[in-house]
Each structure stands twice: as C-alpha cells, then as structure tokens.
Design a protein around this motif. Structure first.
Motif, PDB file in Angstrom:
ATOM      1  N   LEU A  63      -0.691  11.353   7.783  1.00  0.00           N
ATOM      2  CA  LEU A  63      -1.699  10.531   7.097  1.00  0.00           C
ATOM      3  C   LEU A  63      -1.110   9.192   6.669  1.00  0.00           C
ATOM      4  CD1 LEU A  63      -4.511  10.218   5.866  1.00  0.00           C
ATOM      5  CD2 LEU A  63      -3.647  11.352   3.805  1.00  0.00           C
ATOM      6  N   VAL A  64       0.119   9.209   6.163  1.00  0.00           N
ATOM      7  CA  VAL A  64       0.766   7.953   5.756  1.00  0.00           C
ATOM      8  C   VAL A  64       0.906   7.016   6.951  1.00  0.00           C
ATOM      9  CG1 VAL A  64       2.918   6.962   4.895  1.00  0.00           C
ATOM     10  CG2 VAL A  64       1.960   8.980   3.792  1.00  0.00           C
ATOM     11  N   ALA A  65       1.309   7.570   8.103  1.00  0.00           N
ATOM     12  CA  ALA A  65       1.452   6.743   9.305  1.00  0.00           C
ATOM     13  C   ALA A  65       0.101   6.227   9.785  1.00  0.00           C
ATOM     14  CB  ALA A  65       2.130   7.547  10.405  1.00  0.00           C
ATOM     15  N   ALA A  66      -0.940   7.058   9.703  1.00  0.00           N
ATOM     16  CA  ALA A  66      -2.262   6.628  10.153  1.00  0.00           C
ATOM     17  C   ALA A  66      -2.840   5.544   9.246  1.00  0.00           C
ATOM     18  CB  ALA A  66      -3.209   7.831  10.207  1.00  0.00           C
ATOM     19  N   LEU A  67      -2.548   5.614   7.955  1.00  0.00           N
ATOM     20  CA  LEU A  67      -3.043   4.605   7.017  1.00  0.00           C
ATOM     21  C   LEU A  67      -2.206   3.339   7.022  1.00  0.00           C
ATOM     22  CD1 LEU A  67      -3.870   6.862   3.924  1.00  0.00           C
ATOM     23  CD2 LEU A  67      -5.506   5.771   5.454  1.00  0.00           C
ATOM     24  N   GLY A  68      -1.020   3.381   7.620  1.00  0.00           N
ATOM     25  CA  GLY A  68      -0.128   2.227   7.586  1.00  0.00           C
ATOM     26  C   GLY A  68       0.414   1.972   6.201  1.00  0.00           C
ATOM     27  N   ALA A  69       0.721   3.047   5.470  1.00  0.00           N
ATOM     28  CA  ALA A  69       1.162   2.943   4.084  1.00  0.00           C
ATOM     29  C   ALA A  69       2.652   3.241   3.983  1.00  0.00           C
ATOM     30  CB  ALA A  69       0.368   3.903   3.202  1.00  0.00           C
ATOM     31  N   ARG A 111      -9.146  13.043  10.508  1.00  0.00           N
ATOM     32  CA  ARG A 111     -10.244  13.142  11.475  1.00  0.00           C
ATOM     33  C   ARG A 111     -11.110  11.882  11.447  1.00  0.00           C
ATOM     34  NH1 ARG A 111     -10.390  18.547   9.578  1.00  0.00           N
ATOM     35  NH2 ARG A 111     -12.088  18.016   8.145  1.00  0.00           N
ATOM     36  N   LEU A 112     -11.385  11.376  10.227  1.00  0.00           N
ATOM     37  CA  LEU A 112     -12.186  10.164  10.129  1.00  0.00           C
ATOM     38  C   LEU A 112     -11.485   8.962  10.738  1.00  0.00           C
ATOM     39  CD1 LEU A 112     -13.625  10.497   6.516  1.00  0.00           C
ATOM     40  CD2 LEU A 112     -14.898  10.654   8.641  1.00  0.00           C
ATOM     41  N   ILE A 113     -10.174   8.857  10.528  1.00  0.00           N
ATOM     42  CA  ILE A 113      -9.410   7.739  11.106  1.00  0.00           C
ATOM     43  C   ILE A 113      -9.412   7.837  12.633  1.00  0.00           C
ATOM     44  CG2 ILE A 113      -7.108   6.711  11.265  1.00  0.00           C
ATOM     45  CD1 ILE A 113      -6.677   7.593   8.362  1.00  0.00           C
ATOM     46  N   PHE A 116       0.864  -1.178   0.000  1.00  0.00           N
ATOM     47  CA  PHE A 116       0.000   0.000   0.000  1.00  0.00           C
ATOM     48  C   PHE A 116       0.901   1.229   0.000  1.00  0.00           C
ATOM     49  CE2 PHE A 116      -3.208   2.608   2.712  1.00  0.00           C
ATOM     50  CZ  PHE A 116      -3.558   3.339   1.593  1.00  0.00           C
ATOM     51  N   VAL A 117       0.801   2.044  -1.044  1.00  0.00           N
ATOM     52  CA  VAL A 117       1.669   3.213  -1.202  1.00  0.00           C
ATOM     53  C   VAL A 117       0.800   4.460  -1.281  1.00  0.00           C
ATOM     54  CG1 VAL A 117       3.403   4.347  -2.653  1.00  0.00           C
ATOM     55  CG2 VAL A 117       3.414   1.853  -2.414  1.00  0.00           C
ATOM     56  N   THR A 118       1.178   5.474  -0.503  1.00  0.00           N
ATOM     57  CA  THR A 118       0.531   6.787  -0.567  1.00  0.00           C
ATOM     58  C   THR A 118       1.562   7.804  -1.030  1.00  0.00           C
ATOM     59  OG1 THR A 118      -0.987   6.220   1.227  1.00  0.00           O
ATOM     60  CG2 THR A 118      -0.696   8.548   0.744  1.00  0.00           C
ATOM     61  N   SER A 119       1.274   8.495  -2.138  1.00  0.00           N
ATOM     62  CA  SER A 119       2.246   9.401  -2.755  1.00  0.00           C
ATOM     63  C   SER A 119       1.750  10.829  -2.748  1.00  0.00           C
ATOM     64  CB  SER A 119       2.544   8.973  -4.194  1.00  0.00           C
ATOM     65  OG  SER A 119       3.354   7.831  -4.216  1.00  0.00           O
ATOM     66  N   ALA A 120       2.728  11.753  -2.693  1.00  0.00           N
ATOM     67  CA  ALA A 120       2.439  13.190  -2.715  1.00  0.00           C
ATOM     68  C   ALA A 120       2.934  13.789  -4.021  1.00  0.00           C
ATOM     69  CB  ALA A 120       3.116  13.882  -1.530  1.00  0.00           C
ATOM     70  N   GLY A 121       2.155  14.734  -4.550  1.00  0.00           N
ATOM     71  CA  GLY A 121       2.544  15.456  -5.747  1.00  0.00           C
ATOM     72  C   GLY A 121       2.584  16.945  -5.504  1.00  0.00           C
TER      73      GLY A 121
END
Length: 397
Positions: free
Chosen positions: A298-304, A389-391, A281-286
């Motif tokens: 957010l990356v830490a909260a999603l575990g990505a 906030r949702l997490i 699972f990868v979360t990327s920033a642009g």
C-alpha cells in the motif's frame, strides 16, 4: 421513568385553601403536573453505549430526554461566510513571493501572508501576491492583489529579474520571502540585483520592528522593517478571519533575456528512501496492522514514505528510523496516513506540524481519530486491501 419532576412551590400553591387567615392546605386535591419530565439515566446510558468495543465506551451525543422520546429539534447552525474586505486605493503595496509548490500554498507561505497583512494594515496598504498562477487560496490567505510572474519552473534568474522590474515599477514598500531553499535563494538574488539590504531569517515581525538571533543566538538583532525580508518558519501566525479580493494586477514585464540556465526540471526523490523529516506524504503502521506485506504494498502504491509507531519499531517489525513521534522523528509532512495507531501523546507530538491527518482505527474515541481531519472507523487489515483494489481499478481505468 415517565413521571414529571415535582415543583414543591407550585404543588403547595395548588393545595392551598383560599379565604382563610391561617394558611390551610387540602392534601387530597390532585396536584398539577409541574416541571419537566424526569430523565431516565439508565435508558440514556443504554442508548449512548458504543457496540463492538472491548472496553465500555459511551457516545454522549446520543443522549435523549426520556425513554422513547426523541431529542428536541434543533435548528441547524448557519455558517456565516467570512467578511469580504476591499481596499480600493492602497497607500502602498506589501509584496509576498511564496514558494507555492505545485501552485498550492504551504503553511510557511500562509504565515508569510499573515506577516504581510501586519505591515499592510499598519500603513494603509494592500498585500500583493507575486505567484506563477492564480489560486483560490490567495483570497483566503489575505491577498488583495495578484500579479502572475512570467517565469515558470525552476528559473531563479528570470524570476529575480521579473521581481526587480516589479520593485522598480510599482509602489512596493516591502517584499517578503520564505526563508526556505528556493525562497531564500530568490531573496538573495533580488538583493544582489537591486542593491537593497536583505534582513534574512527574521524570527519575529511587527509593524515597527523585525528581529532575528545572531552570534550563535547569544544576541538579538532588531531594526525597523526594511524593504527585503525573508521570514523563518512560525515567526508570524497565518492570516484568518476576513476574505480579501485577490484582484488581478496588470503590469508590463520586460522581455525575458537568456540566462545561464538553459533547461531545468524537478526530479522527484524516491519516497521510500526519503527521510521522515523531509517526507511530504507519510503512511504509518501501528498495532492494528499485522500484515506488513500488504502494508508495504500500500505504501508503494500510494507513493508514500513508510513510518511506524514506537510499539511496532520496538517489536522489530519496522526499522527504528521509521519511528514517528517525540522520541523518533517529528514530521512536517503535508499528509499523514495513520493505520491502526491509537495516538499516544508522544506520537501526537510527532504529527502536530502535519497539514492533513487521515486515520484508520476501530476505536471511535481514539486520540488519533480525534486529531484526524478525515477518520475511518474500521479495521486497518480490511481497509488496506480495499485501498489497493481501488488504486488498481483507477490505474486500469
């Protein structure tokens, strides 16, 4: 413009005076309304204009026939369900042993079922899925029969012994494994127990032949499909089109014996330290991300696993190892979450193998939005705190 189009032939017929030898026309007669109404191109363009964008963009799905006119009613397309194929009395069985981590088929597993369908359909047989638990995906993937294996968790010895009993007790003509860490190990264990020859790392497969490269890819080994085969990635296309029964099969497994492995468990790796090539699972920033503190939270909260576009890495906001794309790392992740990434061609090449893509961008017509299976047309700077906030609410609940 509301006047109708002119049909010259119909107008000529309405003006013609009947009863004369030579053609005569009464030009004072009122012409009949013929043809369809004229289209107002400027009105259509105003309706198709996408508001809130710097560059002028048009949404052509908003085209209408004229000013103030409603689009013609269209009957919704009814999706026909896939045809169910049944094989009541198969001549033989082609067994598939997928990895199925967490009970979910990977793209490699689906290719395995596609190869099994080639062999089964050519011999009038059925595909037997040897899995730990039944899943709805098996019928779509192409399984005619399902046999749960009693071994669970990481116990390759018990699983190999269970497969050996299936090999001896059922009319199994071929057994297919993925050439992966777990699948390749299990295939070699079964080959050692049964004495059957294993054709490992097959790169192409048909009903008559199976091939693989050898001697540093200088030659190609080719032979008729043996009983045990492990398949490399992208060797065969996944099965598509028909739905299969996935009927349960009853089989009496022998009593399991104690093996050398007393206990084993999967220890998940830290996603922040996993390389992009191995990340799930990868979360990327642009360029749409400016607050990287919120992004890292957010990356830490999603575990990505964190990633970035080339422009972000060039600016020094993220390390070069986090670059996703043809000039960075080509991903094979199950899910890719793109925040504020427009989607350059090199970046899209890097996410081509990802199973699911989720994109957040303000541009409705961005290439990454078109590539995504789920798209959010919004500012990434507003979406990130909302997700946090949702997490947090979900964890409190």
């Amino acid at each position: 413009m509301s006047r109708s189009r002119k049909d010259p032939r119909t107008e000529r017929a309405t003006h013609r005076v009947e009863g004369s030898i030579r053609p005569r026309f009464d030009l004072a007669a009122a012409p009949a309304a013929t043809g369809r109404p004229r289209r107002d191109r400027r009105a259509e363009e105003r309706l198709a204009l996408v508001p809130g964008t710097v560059r002028r963009r048009l949404d052509r799905t908003q085209r209408v026939a004229a000013v103030g006119a409603l689009p013609a009613p269209t009957t919704p397309a009814v999706e026909t369900p896939p045809r169910l194929r049944t094989i009541p009395e198969p001549a033989c069985l082609v067994a598939v042993v997928p990895d199925a981590p967490g009970g979910r088929l990977t793209p490699h597993d689906r290719q395995l079922f596609g190869a099994a369908r080639l062999l089964a359909d050519a011999n009038g047989g059925a595909v037997l899925a040897l899995v730990e638990s039944w899943s709805d995906e098996l019928a779509i993937a192409g399984a005619d029969r399902v046999l749960p294996i009693p071994a669970s968790g990481y116990d390759p010895e018990a699983k190999a012994l269970a497969l050996l009993s299936v090999l001896d007790g059922l009319a199994v003509r071929h057994v297919l494994f993925p050439e992966s860490a777990d699948g390749g190990d299990l295939a070699r264990r079964l080959a050692a127990l049964s004495g059957e020859a294993l054709f490992a790392g097959a790169e192409s497969l048909s009903a008559k032949a199976v091939t693989r490269a050898a001697q540093g890819r200088r030659i190609e080994q080719r032979r008729a499909p043996p009983r045990l085969i492990s398949l490399a990635t992208d060797a065969v296309a996944p099965h598509a089109g028909t739905l299969h029964e996935a009927l349960p099969v009853e089989f009496a497994f022998p009593e399991p014996t104690a093996g050398a492995i007393l206990s084993a468990e999967y220890i998940p790796a830290d996603p922040a330290k996993v390389s992009l090539a191995e990340a799930d699972f990868v979360t990327s920033a642009g360029n749409g991300v400016t607050d990287f503190e919120v992004f890292r939270a957010l990356v830490a909260a999603l575990g990505a696993t964190p990633g970035a576009s080339r422009m972000v890495c060039d600016a020094g906001l993220m390390p070069r190892a986090a670059q996703v794309g043809a000039s960075g790392t080509v991903l094979e992740a199950r899910c890719y979450f793109a925040l504020g990434i427009a989607g350059a061609p090199q970046h899209l090449q890097g996410v081509a193998r990802c199973e699911h893509v989720v994109a957040v961008n303000t541009d409705l017509h961005a290439a990454m939005i078109e590539r995504a299976g789920l798209a959010i047309v919004a500012d990434a700077q507003e979406v990130m705190p909302a997700l946090l906030r949702l997490i947090a609410e979900e964890k409190r609940g």
